[in-house]
Design a protein around this motif. Structure first.
Motif, short mmCIF file in Angstrom:
data_model
loop_
_atom_site.label_atom_id
_atom_site.label_comp_id
_atom_site.label_asym_id
_atom_site.label_seq_id
_atom_site.Cartn_x
_atom_site.Cartn_y
_atom_site.Cartn_z
N GLY A 196 0.80 -1.22 0.00
CA GLY A 196 0.00 0.00 0.00
C GLY A 196 0.83 1.27 0.00
O GLY A 196 0.28 2.37 0.09
N LYS A 197 2.14 1.14 -0.11
CA LYS A 197 3.04 2.29 -0.12
C LYS A 197 3.70 2.43 -1.48
O LYS A 197 3.71 1.51 -2.28
N ILE A 198 4.30 3.58 -1.72
CA ILE A 198 5.03 3.85 -2.96
C ILE A 198 6.50 3.54 -2.73
O ILE A 198 7.09 3.97 -1.73
N ALA A 199 7.10 2.81 -3.65
CA ALA A 199 8.51 2.47 -3.53
C ALA A 199 9.37 3.72 -3.71
O ALA A 199 8.99 4.67 -4.39
N GLY A 200 10.56 3.69 -3.09
CA GLY A 200 11.48 4.80 -3.22
C GLY A 200 12.17 4.81 -4.58
O GLY A 200 12.12 3.83 -5.34
N ALA A 201 12.82 5.92 -4.88
CA ALA A 201 13.47 6.08 -6.18
C ALA A 201 14.55 5.03 -6.41
O ALA A 201 14.67 4.46 -7.50
N GLN A 202 15.34 4.75 -5.38
CA GLN A 202 16.41 3.76 -5.53
C GLN A 202 15.83 2.37 -5.77
O GLN A 202 16.32 1.60 -6.61
N ARG B 259 14.35 -2.09 -9.56
CA ARG B 259 13.25 -2.94 -9.99
C ARG B 259 13.03 -2.92 -11.49
O ARG B 259 12.30 -3.75 -12.04
N LEU B 260 13.65 -1.99 -12.18
CA LEU B 260 13.42 -1.82 -13.61
C LEU B 260 13.64 -3.10 -14.41
O LEU B 260 12.81 -3.44 -15.27
#
Length: 500
Positions: free
Chosen positions: A255-261, A266-267
């Protein structure tokens, strides 16, 4: 007699054709997903088969406030979702059939190319990604709410006139936005699904007229996109407010947004998932079938040149963009959990493009019609395999649980006071592989401590206290024979350890 002539003999009345379309889609749903009407257990079904209280905070932490409200209502009425799945599942079939029928009818309006509507609707109906969602019997109440609210959204959205002033149709805009917000609150996959439906219909409407005015007509429909934007903002606002009120200890990474790193790391996984969807296949959709679908889409997109010279290029770009939009919620989530039940919008994307391609000209070639029919048959088979494998796994798990309990009763008495701790093997408990197994689908209930007590209860009617194995038990089982060998069962303190 050619195919189109045969279809043209069917009554042209819109209501009659829609009823026939609805009946075909419903038959396809039953043929591909009918096994879901039988009792069955996914892992969460074992967890909630005895009690269904205290889940509201978990749902809220996942961003599913509509599901939390449904759970509260069910608890107040004394209902457990696993007990009332059949009625809700039957209604879900009807609602999903209606949603599909309205969608494909809007893509090929005024009764043209009825074969395109039938085959496009059938493809969406048999697609296996929605099948996995139906396999969760405890979630069928929420699934009905998710689909039913999407039906309300689509009905309100189709009534919005792109040329009329907002002041004259604000009620439809509000109803559509609120219905979609509540549907997202039941299951976040509602947003990309609604996006696929809306964008494909807007694309089709923009093709009516001279090719030189396509961009102007597309831009002129900006009012029809407002419910999507409004629902996204409203959902973010409600979910953000709820998360501020939740206890600090409560939280679910999904339910949270992943961080930029984390997103950057994950790309490659996102690219792998897109490759599976496009051509590589998975346990839910074979590589051969995925490639066949891709070729079918290429032919359908090329047929759109009859709708306008730029239509094929725009359709291809839209397909890739909407496919990425379907995957985006999984990519942005705090926990990477790429389950296909979260991608029902892909079925509408593929089925919608097929409907547009077949309906782009008055006479779809017989070879293409047969090719689409083969794809529909293949996807229906994949859906059946998912549910059939679930039935097999349930049978294996319950037989094994009953045999294990009988063995323990022989050694420790019929009503033994000790707790039980099961140490699963490093590989699957069952020797026979399940071709549809992936992530949490096809995983034995004996594999994870969290679900073992519920499995024992459903298999034997006994309430067995189950505790997780400690390090000593795990090390012992690495060198010990596995059950049913006598050495696989040991008593240490007040816990019976079993090396499965």
């Amino acid at each position: 007699m050619d195919v189109e002539t045969a279809w043209s003999r069917f009554p042209n009345r819109a209501g009659t054709r829609f009823i026939a379309l609805l009946a075909v889609v419903l038959c396809c749903l039953l043929a591909s997903k009918g096994l879901a009407l039988l009792p069955g257990y996914m892992l969460d079904d074992y967890l909630h088969s005895d009690t269904f209280s205290g889940r509201q905070l978990a749902y809220l932490s996942q961003g599913r406030f509509t599901e939390a409200a449904l759970a509260t209502l069910s608890n107040a009425l004394g209902l457990r979702w696993t007990e009332i799945y059949l009625f809700n599942l039957a209604l879900s079939f009807v609602a999903y059939a209606w949603l599909i029928g309205r969608f494909v009818s809007a893509l090929v309006p005024e009764g043209r190319a009825f074969a395109a509507q039938l085959l496009g609707g059938a493809l969406i109906a048999v697609h296996p990604f929605f099948t996995e969602l139906l396999a969760f019997r405890n979630a069928d109440v929420n699934t009905l709410c998710f689909v039913g609210l999407l039906c309300l959204f689509l009905q309100a959205w189709l009534g919005i006139d792109a040329r009329a002033a907002l002041a004259l149709q604000w009620r439809r805009q509000v109803v559509a936005a609120v219905a979609l917000t509540l549907s997202i609150g039941a299951y976040q996959a509602a947003l990309p699904l609604a996006g696929c439906v809306v964008m494909l219909i807007v694309f089709r409407r923009s093709l009516d007229g001279p090719a030189s005015g396509f961009i102007a007509r597309y831009a002129g429909q900006w009012r029809t996109l407002l419910p999507l934007v409004g629902a996204t903002l409203l959902y973010a606002l409600v979910n953000g407010a709820i998360r501020m009120l939740l206890p600090n200890a409560t939280g679910d990474a999904r339910g949270k947004i992943a961080g930029a790193q984390e997103l950057a790391q994950r790309l490659p996984q996102v690219v792998d998932l897109l490759a599976e969807l496009l051509y590589r296949g998975s346990s839910f959709q074979s590589a051969a079938l995925s490639v066949t679908i891709l070729l079918m889409l290429v032919f359908c997109v090329l047929r759109m040149r009859h709708l306008g010279p730029t239509a094929p290029c725009v359709a291809a770009a839209m397909f890739l963009g909407l496919l990425l939009a379907c995957v985006l919620p999984l990519a942005l989530a705090g926990q990477w959990w790429p389950v296909y039940r979260a991608l029902p919008g892909v079925a509408f994307l593929v089925g919608g493009l097929v409907t547009l391609g077949l309906g782009a000209k008055e006479r779809p070639p017989l070879a293409l019609l047969l090719g689409v029919a083969v794809v529909v048959w293949g996807l229906a088979g994949q859906s059946n395999r998912i549910l059939f494998d679930q039935w097999r796994l349930n049978r294996w798990d319950m037989n094994l649980a009953a045999q294990l309990l009988l063995d323990l009763e022989k050694s420790y008495g019929q009503v033994f006071p000790q707790a039980v701790s099961l140490v699963p093997p490093p590989v699957s408990i069952h020797q026979t592989p399940l071709l549809s197994a992936m992530k949490d689908h096809g995983v034995s209930g004996l594999q994870l401590t969290k679900y073992q007590s519920g499995l024992f209860r459903e298999a034997t009617g006994r309430s067995i206290r189950v505790v997780p194995p400690d390090t000593t038990a795990v090390l012992y089982c690495q060198a010990s024979p596995r059950w049913p060998a006598a050495e696989a069962v040991t008593l240490r303190g007040e816990v019976i350890y079993v090396c499965l």
